[in-house]
Write a protein that holds these residues in place. Structure first.
Motif, mmCIF file in Angstrom:
data_model
loop_
_atom_site.group_PDB
_atom_site.id
_atom_site.type_symbol
_atom_site.label_atom_id
_atom_site.label_comp_id
_atom_site.label_asym_id
_atom_site.label_seq_id
_atom_site.Cartn_x
_atom_site.Cartn_y
_atom_site.Cartn_z
ATOM 1 N N PRO A 170 0.812 -1.230 0.000
ATOM 2 C CA PRO A 170 0.000 0.000 0.000
ATOM 3 C C PRO A 170 0.843 1.277 0.000
ATOM 4 C CG PRO A 170 -0.132 -1.124 2.142
ATOM 5 C CD PRO A 170 0.642 -2.029 1.226
ATOM 6 N N GLU A 171 2.122 1.159 0.360
ATOM 7 C CA GLU A 171 2.996 2.345 0.276
ATOM 8 C C GLU A 171 3.255 2.740 -1.181
ATOM 9 O OE1 GLU A 171 4.910 4.146 2.728
ATOM 10 O OE2 GLU A 171 3.351 3.301 4.016
ATOM 11 N N ARG A 172 3.086 1.783 -2.101
ATOM 12 C CA ARG A 172 3.397 2.058 -3.517
ATOM 13 C C ARG A 172 2.145 2.100 -4.389
ATOM 14 N NH1 ARG A 172 4.459 4.353 -6.799
ATOM 15 N NH2 ARG A 172 6.173 4.500 -8.286
ATOM 16 N N PHE A 173 1.119 1.304 -4.000
ATOM 17 C CA PHE A 173 -0.095 1.205 -4.828
ATOM 18 C C PHE A 173 -1.311 1.549 -3.969
ATOM 19 C CE2 PHE A 173 2.960 -1.905 -6.486
ATOM 20 C CZ PHE A 173 3.015 -1.542 -7.820
ATOM 21 N N ALA A 174 -2.093 2.527 -4.426
ATOM 22 C CA ALA A 174 -3.319 2.855 -3.690
ATOM 23 C C ALA A 174 -4.282 1.672 -3.807
ATOM 24 C CB ALA A 174 -3.957 4.102 -4.296
ATOM 25 N N GLU A 175 -4.944 1.330 -2.728
ATOM 26 C CA GLU A 175 -5.883 0.189 -2.700
ATOM 27 C C GLU A 175 -5.316 -1.034 -3.447
ATOM 28 O OE1 GLU A 175 -10.220 0.866 -2.951
ATOM 29 O OE2 GLU A 175 -9.567 2.718 -3.901
ATOM 30 N N PRO A 176 -4.202 -1.547 -2.963
ATOM 31 C CA PRO A 176 -3.506 -2.596 -3.724
ATOM 32 C C PRO A 176 -4.299 -3.879 -3.896
ATOM 33 C CG PRO A 176 -2.586 -2.396 -1.509
ATOM 34 C CD PRO A 176 -3.521 -1.245 -1.687
ATOM 35 N N GLU A 177 -5.288 -4.144 -2.997
ATOM 36 C CA GLU A 177 -6.036 -5.405 -3.103
ATOM 37 C C GLU A 177 -7.149 -5.292 -4.156
ATOM 38 O OE1 GLU A 177 -4.671 -7.785 -1.424
ATOM 39 O OE2 GLU A 177 -3.477 -6.552 -0.050
ATOM 40 N N ARG A 178 -7.282 -4.115 -4.761
ATOM 41 C CA ARG A 178 -8.330 -3.930 -5.774
ATOM 42 C C ARG A 178 -7.721 -4.078 -7.177
ATOM 43 N NH1 ARG A 178 -11.524 0.263 -8.110
ATOM 44 N NH2 ARG A 178 -10.102 1.903 -7.460
ATOM 45 N N PHE A 179 -8.401 -4.847 -8.037
ATOM 46 C CA PHE A 179 -7.977 -4.970 -9.433
ATOM 47 C C PHE A 179 -8.412 -3.693 -10.147
ATOM 48 C CE2 PHE A 179 -8.593 -6.134 -13.862
ATOM 49 C CZ PHE A 179 -7.440 -6.847 -14.132
ATOM 50 N N ASP A 180 -7.445 -2.857 -10.517
ATOM 51 C CA ASP A 180 -7.791 -1.547 -11.063
ATOM 52 C C ASP A 180 -6.912 -1.218 -12.273
ATOM 53 O OD1 ASP A 180 -8.339 1.042 -11.654
ATOM 54 O OD2 ASP A 180 -7.513 1.875 -9.794
ATOM 55 N N PRO A 181 -7.431 -1.533 -13.478
ATOM 56 C CA PRO A 181 -6.609 -1.315 -14.675
ATOM 57 C C PRO A 181 -6.378 0.153 -15.007
ATOM 58 C CG PRO A 181 -8.758 -2.222 -15.252
ATOM 59 C CD PRO A 181 -8.727 -2.154 -13.767
ATOM 60 N N THR A 182 -7.012 1.072 -14.276
ATOM 61 C CA THR A 182 -6.767 2.493 -14.588
ATOM 62 C C THR A 182 -5.541 3.010 -13.831
ATOM 63 O OG1 THR A 182 -8.147 3.354 -12.810
ATOM 64 C CG2 THR A 182 -9.256 2.891 -14.915
ATOM 65 N N ARG A 183 -4.930 2.193 -12.980
ATOM 66 C CA ARG A 183 -3.810 2.774 -12.205
ATOM 67 C C ARG A 183 -2.652 3.125 -13.141
ATOM 68 N NH1 ARG A 183 -3.314 0.509 -7.382
ATOM 69 N NH2 ARG A 183 -4.969 -1.038 -7.401
ATOM 70 N N SER A 184 -2.115 4.292 -12.897
ATOM 71 C CA SER A 184 -1.036 4.777 -13.748
ATOM 72 C C SER A 184 -0.162 5.740 -12.915
ATOM 73 C CB SER A 184 -1.637 5.504 -14.945
ATOM 74 O OG SER A 184 -0.640 6.145 -15.677
ATOM 75 N N PRO A 185 1.123 5.498 -12.776
ATOM 76 C CA PRO A 185 1.851 4.375 -13.365
ATOM 77 C C PRO A 185 1.556 3.082 -12.615
ATOM 78 C CG PRO A 185 3.290 5.614 -11.900
ATOM 79 C CD PRO A 185 1.978 6.338 -11.911
#
Ligand code: HEM
Length: 407
Positions: A331-346
């Motif tokens: 979670p320090e690197r990815f917001a809501e890491p347990e969610r499959f979210d193809p819009t995350r960028s980068p």
């Protein structure tokens, strides 16, 4: 599953189905416990967080190999199992197991072959193969995506690329499965014997194929390698050629199969309209699939000198585990890491590693994943799960036994 990290140590049986069916709650507990947790069953500490795993992959004080800077005696290691000798001799020429300068030289022979602009011309062939495989599946029937689609595509693509006849695909799969079985945690003598037998048979087959490519060169990568020269103008030795060809054939499909299976499962579970969403942003979906449920979870490194890592002293020769799949959910690197979210960028996942050993086949793997899924969702827009899938008992090759779908 119950899990307790005490004084920086944890006990998790990697062969416990409660763990390997969904290792992510355990990874979350490890990350929270600290950047470095000693895993009793593995016998070494593991880095758990994105920043540390990413830094370790690029840290030249760490290596995949240690025997180029220390002897077994110095390290206090027992002599290698005599049964395994032929496999170890084979690995001596594997760029995956080497450090510079030999790694640099061997990698230079394959470095440019898989660049995106080089592999992109394979797109129509991969699409044609995908269509042909779907043509074989009876309409409106249930089918196993892994068996009918995810397994044949990568092995046939890499066989074509190297110039290995397609009829060999079932044999390539069998040899490859027997060889990579050696990497599993807690293996018996049976596994060692099978690995060695597969290494010897596979090597003999490739030696013959190399001789054929020398006599009758064709427009394929093995014919190119036979004749290629390094910066000093030297060719690869026969043993280097054999190991490199087998490494590419094995690495070229083992992980991609499960990237396809894990990716489709993640999307079907996360989305109400998977086909439409995938086809609207295929590349972003593929990256998120690779982050969300990577096929390879753990790689290790040796300290090449006495050093400090995540606040702990490491003596030369000590091993550290890099939990790529735990880093991908940090979670320090990815917001809501347990969610499959193809819009995350980068989406800076570490599923292909980083640093000098970063996956050389990544552009090909990405292309295969994208084209295979584009064709799948275009042809079967109502694709749905037909049964709850089971995971294989191979943890760090994280993948499904089967993925039964309805078209
Ligand atoms: C989704 C599929 C794939 C995944 C997740 C994957 C992952 C990885 C990872 C994490 C590494 C680095 C290992 C380390 O740092 O210790 C690696 C290395 C490697 N991969 Fe892949 N890989 C995939 C597909 C492929 C394909 C298609 C090929 C061949 C065409 C390939 C060939 C290699 C080779 C030769 C290495 C060794 C590179 C070196 O040591 O310099 N991989 N792969």
């Amino acid at each position: 599953m119950p899990l307790e990290v005490r004084a920086g140590r944890v006990s998790i049986d990697p062969r416990d189905p409660r763990f390997y069916s969904d290792p992510y709650p355990a990874y979350a507990a490890l990350r929270e416990a600290g950047p470095l947790v000693h895993w009793d069953e593995l016998g070494y500490p593991c880095l758990t967080r994105h920043a540390d795993v990413n830094a370790a992959l690029r840290d030249r004080r760490l290596g995949r190999q240690i025997l180029h800077v220390a002897t077994r005696e110095e390290l206090g290691w027992a002599p290698p199992s005599p049964t395994l000798a032929p496999f170890l001799a084979f690995e001596e020429h594997s760029l995956l197991e080497l450090e510079p300068p030999r790694h640099t030289r061997l990698r230079s022979f394959v470095n440019t072959a898989f660049l995106p602009r080089r592999v992109d011309h394979l797109r129509p062939r991969i699409a044609a193969l995908a269509h042909a495989l779907l043509d074989e599946i009876p309409r409106d029937s249930e089918f196993d995506l892994l068996e009918r689609y995810a397994t044949p595509i990568p092995v046939l693509v890499i066989a074509d690329f190297l110039g290995v006849p397609r009829e060999q695909a079932p044999q390539l799969l069998a040899w490859s499965h027997d060889m990579v079985a050696i990497y599993q945690v807690r293996r018996g003598p049976d596994v060692e014997r099978r690995t060695v037998a597969a290494t010897q048979e596979f090597s003999a087959y490739i030696r013959e194929l190399i001789a054929r490519k020398r006599r009758e060169p064709a427009d394929d990568f093995l014919s190119h390698l036979v004749d290629a020269r390094d910066a000093q103008g030297e060719r690869m030795s026969e043993d280097e050629l054999v190991t490199t060809a087998i490494l590419l054939l094995n690495a070229g499909h083992e992980a991609t199969v499960h990237a396809i299976g894990n990716g489709v499962l993640a999307l079907l579970r996360a989305s109400r309209n998977p086909a439409r969403e995938f086809l609207a942003r295929p590349a972003e979906h593929c990256e998120e699939m690779l982050r969300f449920d990577a096929p390879l979870h753990l790689f290790t490194r040796f300290a090449l000198c006495d050093m400090e890592l995540a606040g702990r002293r490491f003596a030369k020769g000590e091993r550290v585990g890099l939990l790529l799949a735990a880093a991908n959910r940090d979670p320090e690197r990815f917001a809501e890491p347990e969610r499959f979210d193809p819009t995350r960028s980068p989406n800076p996942h570490l599923s292909f590693g980083a640093g000098i050993h970063v996956c050389v086949g990544a552009p090909l793997a990405r292309l295969e994943l994208q084209v295979a899924l584009e064709v799948l969702f275009e042809r079967l827009p109502r694709l749905a799960l037909a049964a709850e899938p089971r995971w294989r008992d191979t943890w760090h090759f994280h993948g499904l036994e089967a993925l039964h779908l309805r078209g």
